[in-house]
Design a protein around this motif. Structure first.
Motif, PDB file in Angstrom:
ATOM      1  N   GLY A 161      49.936  34.134  43.574  1.00 56.50           N
ATOM      2  CA  GLY A 161      51.123  33.728  44.647  1.00 56.50           C
ATOM      3  C   GLY A 161      51.451  34.188  45.631  1.00 56.50           C
ATOM      4  O   GLY A 161      52.054  34.191  46.710  1.00 56.50           O
ATOM      5  N   ALA A 162      51.159  35.705  45.356  1.00 52.97           N
ATOM      6  CA  ALA A 162      51.447  36.819  46.367  1.00 52.97           C
ATOM      7  C   ALA A 162      50.626  37.525  47.174  1.00 52.97           C
ATOM      8  O   ALA A 162      50.842  38.285  47.707  1.00 52.97           O
ATOM      9  CB  ALA A 162      52.671  37.667  45.390  1.00 52.97           C
ATOM     10  N   GLU A 169      46.980  44.773  42.625  1.00 54.14           N
ATOM     11  CA  GLU A 169      47.982  45.598  42.043  1.00 54.14           C
ATOM     12  C   GLU A 169      48.082  45.276  40.610  1.00 54.14           C
ATOM     13  O   GLU A 169      48.160  46.546  39.782  1.00 54.14           O
ATOM     14  CB  GLU A 169      49.299  45.390  42.558  1.00 54.14           C
ATOM     15  N   LEU A 170      48.029  44.243  40.145  1.00 55.05           N
ATOM     16  CA  LEU A 170      47.863  43.941  38.961  1.00 55.05           C
ATOM     17  C   LEU A 170      46.793  44.754  38.094  1.00 55.05           C
ATOM     18  O   LEU A 170      46.627  45.235  36.877  1.00 55.05           O
ATOM     19  CB  LEU A 170      47.955  42.404  38.309  1.00 55.05           C
ATOM     20  N   TRP A 171      45.361  44.440  38.619  1.00 54.33           N
ATOM     21  CA  TRP A 171      44.218  44.693  38.405  1.00 54.33           C
ATOM     22  C   TRP A 171      44.089  46.585  38.101  1.00 54.33           C
ATOM     23  O   TRP A 171      44.046  47.011  37.288  1.00 54.33           O
ATOM     24  CB  TRP A 171      43.109  44.393  39.079  1.00 54.33           C
ATOM     25  N   ASN A 172      44.686  47.120  39.198  1.00 58.11           N
ATOM     26  CA  ASN A 172      44.683  48.583  39.159  1.00 58.11           C
ATOM     27  C   ASN A 172      45.632  49.128  38.133  1.00 58.11           C
ATOM     28  O   ASN A 172      45.600  50.225  37.617  1.00 58.11           O
ATOM     29  CB  ASN A 172      44.985  49.030  40.495  1.00 58.11           C
ATOM     30  N   VAL A 238      49.633  37.438  35.153  1.00 58.59           N
ATOM     31  CA  VAL A 238      48.352  36.391  35.007  1.00 58.59           C
ATOM     32  C   VAL A 238      47.791  36.530  36.424  1.00 58.59           C
ATOM     33  O   VAL A 238      48.661  36.315  37.527  1.00 58.59           O
ATOM     34  CB  VAL A 238      48.874  34.903  34.781  1.00 58.59           C
ATOM     35  N   PHE A 239      46.529  36.381  36.772  1.00 59.63           N
ATOM     36  CA  PHE A 239      45.704  36.311  37.844  1.00 59.63           C
ATOM     37  C   PHE A 239      45.972  35.031  38.855  1.00 59.63           C
ATOM     38  O   PHE A 239      46.433  34.923  39.878  1.00 59.63           O
ATOM     39  CB  PHE A 239      44.269  36.710  37.755  1.00 59.63           C
ATOM     40  N   VAL A 240      45.690  34.137  38.101  1.00 58.28           N
ATOM     41  CA  VAL A 240      45.894  32.647  38.681  1.00 58.28           C
ATOM     42  C   VAL A 240      46.326  31.557  37.668  1.00 58.28           C
ATOM     43  O   VAL A 240      46.036  31.578  36.523  1.00 58.28           O
ATOM     44  CB  VAL A 240      44.241  32.115  39.230  1.00 58.28           C
ATOM     45  N   GLY A 241      47.131  30.695  38.195  1.00 58.86           N
ATOM     46  CA  GLY A 241      47.787  29.753  37.604  1.00 58.86           C
ATOM     47  C   GLY A 241      49.171  29.704  37.098  1.00 58.86           C
ATOM     48  O   GLY A 241      49.727  30.681  36.784  1.00 58.86           O
ATOM     49  N   HIS A 242      50.039  28.780  37.682  1.00 58.35           N
ATOM     50  CA  HIS A 242      51.647  28.786  37.409  1.00 58.35           C
ATOM     51  C   HIS A 242      51.694  27.975  36.122  1.00 58.35           C
ATOM     52  O   HIS A 242      51.336  26.754  36.140  1.00 58.35           O
ATOM     53  CB  HIS A 242      52.135  28.348  38.507  1.00 58.35           C
ATOM     54  N   SER A 243      52.768  28.438  35.617  1.00 61.14           N
ATOM     55  CA  SER A 243      53.340  27.668  34.499  1.00 61.14           C
ATOM     56  C   SER A 243      54.731  27.527  34.478  1.00 61.14           C
ATOM     57  O   SER A 243      55.614  28.088  35.251  1.00 61.14           O
ATOM     58  CB  SER A 243      53.028  28.512  32.874  1.00 61.14           C
TER      59      SER A 243
END
Length: 341
Positions: A161-162, A169-172, A238-243
């Motif tokens: 979403g960003a 950034e999450l991956w690295n 989480v990479f994709v998917g909003h809860s």
């Protein structure tokens, strides 16, 4: 009848997803144009089995197109949406730039399709915030059945979403932690890997963030201005998917079983609600799907006429690209747009 469609912001996460969904849903396309900023001119993107080269937003002739699907950020939209709309091309914008303009319909087709009729005032239609879109799809049928008074929602929003940089950034950071490299926040205010951040968008004077304010304002505009809503929006690794954990207070009685049956018949909703291990949907399972999933439907014993739900959706799809394409389909199906000469 087929239509010419320009996708503005074609190199971004949502722009690429728009291309995928136009192809998957067999949208009646005559020609698709990939549009981007000057620095991305010539970059290749996929549309079905075709490869398109990006063209320059500043020089492209939008009078050739019937629809312009915009996902290039608020500043770009503020400048370009009116210019594009003046050529006669219908603008469907995914940014927040036009959502709160009273002359611009804010549309979720399963919820307030009739409101699209006023789009000719500015020739612009707004797409809601990703977290709002999936929420109102779940709320609408319940509101029709028992009238919602108040909603308390906590969101668990994926980094996509960003934008792409946030996903990187999450991956690295995740890789870096495993090799003892200290995570360095750049996109986010704090470490996102193995962490949660209760902060999305800027802070307002009342202590809420703008993301939380958006959910309030957009739910009122799309669904019902009488609904009271309070939100806490959290970024999760989480990479994709909003809860969303959603607590609802109604004016009239409604049981969990009644809500379950209503939601099973609701457009755009899939109910996965088994009271057993794994009998619910998580973000990993919703990726690539069109539906808004509802699980954990139960009565709230602490308030009169209360329910709690768990709502999950692919934010790049229903929260952005899919809803945009659905709006274009809505205009065609209702005969509100004719192919231009």
């Amino acid at each position: 009848m087929s239509y010419n469609v320009a996708v503005v912001g074609a190199t971004g996460n949502v722009g690429r997803e728009m291309m995928n969904i136009l192809d998957e849903r067999e949208f009646p396309v005559k020609e698709v144009f990939a549009i981007a900023s000057r620095r991305s001119v010539g970059m290749e993107v996929s549309f079905g089995d075709k490869t398109l080269k990006c063209q320059d937003l500043a020089t492209f002739d939008f009078s050739r197109c019937d629809f312009a699907l915009l996902s290039a950020g608020g500043d770009v939209s503020k400048e370009w949406a009116p210019k594009i709309a003046k050529t006669g091309c219908v603008v469907i914008d995914n940014s927040s730039a036009w959502r709160y303009d009273m002359d611009v319909p804010l549309i979720v087709p399963e919820v307030n399709a009739d409101a699209v009729a006023g789009f000719r005032k500015k020739n612009i239609i707004a797409n809601p915030n990703c977290s709002t879109a999936q929420l109102v799809v779940a709320l609408k049928p319940l509101h029709d059945a028992a009238t919602i008074k108040r909603v308390v929602v906590d969101t668990y929003q994926s980094v996509s979403g960003a934008g792409k940089e946030a996903m990187d950034e999450l991956w690295n950071q995740t890789k870096g932690i495993y090799v003892t490299d200290a995570p360095t926040p750049e996109v986010f205010t704090k470490q996102i890997a193995f962490n949660v951040i209760p902060h999305i968008d800027v802070f307002l004077d009342d202590g809420f963030t703008k993301e939380e304010w958006k959910m309030v304002a957009e739910t009122k505009k799309i669904l019902d201005p009488k609904i009271k809503l309070v939100a806490t929006c959290v970024r999760v690794p989480v990479f994709v998917g909003h809860s969303e954990a959603v607590n609802i207070e109604f004016e009239n009685p409604i049981s969990a079983q009644e809500a379950r049956e209503i939601l099973r018949e609701a457009p755009g909703v899939l109910v996965i609600d088994k009271r057993e291990d794994g009998g619910y949907i998580t973000p990993v399972e919703c990726v690539g799907d069109f539906a808004t999933y509802v699980s954990r439907i139960r009565e709230d014993p602490t308030v009169e006429n209360g329910l709690s739900l768990w709502v999950v959706s692919d934010n790049l799809r229903k929260g952005a690209a899919l809803n945009t394409v659905q709006i274009a389909e809505l205009l065609i199906n209702r005969g509100l747009i004719e192919k231009r000469a």
